[in-house]
Design a protein around this motif. Sequence first.
Motif, PDB file in Angstrom:
ATOM      1  N   GLU A  97      57.163   4.455   3.274  1.00  0.00           N
ATOM      2  CA  GLU A  97      58.161   5.458   3.760  1.00  0.00           C
ATOM      3  C   GLU A  97      57.676   6.755   3.234  1.00  0.00           C
ATOM      4  N   LYS A  98      56.598   6.933   2.701  1.00  0.00           N
ATOM      5  CA  LYS A  98      56.098   7.971   2.113  1.00  0.00           C
ATOM      6  C   LYS A  98      56.938   8.880   1.001  1.00  0.00           C
ATOM      7  N   VAL A  99      57.703   8.242   0.310  1.00  0.00           N
ATOM      8  CA  VAL A  99      58.356   9.126  -0.414  1.00  0.00           C
ATOM      9  C   VAL A  99      57.889   8.763  -2.191  1.00  0.00           C
ATOM     10  N   ALA A 100      58.371   9.962  -2.760  1.00  0.00           N
ATOM     11  CA  ALA A 100      57.730  10.204  -4.086  1.00  0.00           C
ATOM     12  C   ALA A 100      58.497   9.258  -5.169  1.00  0.00           C
ATOM     13  N   LEU A 101      59.840   9.442  -4.930  1.00  0.00           N
ATOM     14  CA  LEU A 101      60.624   8.714  -5.865  1.00  0.00           C
ATOM     15  C   LEU A 101      61.692   7.643  -5.317  1.00  0.00           C
ATOM     16  N   LEU A 102      62.100   6.708  -5.859  1.00  0.00           N
ATOM     17  CA  LEU A 102      62.798   6.065  -5.443  1.00  0.00           C
ATOM     18  C   LEU A 102      64.027   5.645  -6.307  1.00  0.00           C
ATOM     19  N   PRO A 103      65.282   5.952  -6.079  1.00  0.00           N
ATOM     20  CA  PRO A 103      66.531   5.601  -6.861  1.00  0.00           C
ATOM     21  C   PRO A 103      66.679   3.994  -6.763  1.00  0.00           C
ATOM     22  N   VAL A 104      67.038   3.553  -7.785  1.00  0.00           N
ATOM     23  CA  VAL A 104      67.347   2.150  -7.942  1.00  0.00           C
ATOM     24  C   VAL A 104      68.901   2.146  -8.274  1.00  0.00           C
ATOM     25  N   LEU A 105      69.240   1.277  -7.226  1.00  0.00           N
ATOM     26  CA  LEU A 105      71.052   1.077  -7.206  1.00  0.00           C
ATOM     27  C   LEU A 105      71.245  -0.211  -7.695  1.00  0.00           C
ATOM     28  N   ARG A 106      72.446  -0.105  -8.237  1.00  0.00           N
ATOM     29  CA  ARG A 106      73.527  -1.355  -8.666  1.00  0.00           C
ATOM     30  C   ARG A 106      74.721  -1.285  -7.849  1.00  0.00           C
ATOM     31  N   GLY A 107      74.864  -1.688  -6.702  1.00  0.00           N
ATOM     32  CA  GLY A 107      75.902  -1.453  -5.879  1.00  0.00           C
ATOM     33  C   GLY A 107      75.800   0.212  -5.507  1.00  0.00           C
ATOM     34  N   ASP A 108      76.817   0.943  -5.510  1.00  0.00           N
ATOM     35  CA  ASP A 108      76.713   2.536  -5.322  1.00  0.00           C
ATOM     36  C   ASP A 108      76.216   3.237  -6.684  1.00  0.00           C
ATOM     37  N   GLU A 109      75.998   2.561  -7.579  1.00  0.00           N
ATOM     38  CA  GLU A 109      75.584   3.243  -8.809  1.00  0.00           C
ATOM     39  C   GLU A 109      74.009   3.347  -8.875  1.00  0.00           C
TER      40      GLU A 109
END
Length: 149
Positions: free
Chosen positions: A119-131
């Motif tokens: 996806e050529k992204v630098a950062l990946l937020p990690v979710l638990r549900g919507d949080e």
Amino acid sequence: MKAREFMTREVISVPPDMPIQEVAQLLTERSISGVPVIGPVGLMGIITEGDLVDRVKKIHLPTLVTILDVVIPIAGERRYEDELRKMAGSTAADIMTSEVVVADEEMELADVATLISEEKVALLPVLRGDEVVGIIGKRDIIRAMLADK
């Protein structure tokens, strides 16, 4: 190894109305490469160093063709609009990338690495549900690779 085991748990985020200058200062002071933008409804977008760099780069004009007095954009019109929006913006919401690629905390290391790479992204937020419960950058993946050996 699961994402929850190597993600950075202390997620520094910004509100959508934060001035861009403050976002840049936060990234510099905290030595981080980006931040999620979190509003009243949760994750709204993400800002990386690349988004800030885009504010000062030269604009690429879209390729246009004129046929019978009709101007037709060939390519790059969307990119041009995005570049103008980022250059003229004054808040986090103005320059954030709103189509955020995210990870689930149960994803395996190889799957997270593949997602970041493809996806050529630098950062990946990690979710638990919507949080948002964590964030993963390339450095986190390298540390996980070393720990996994």
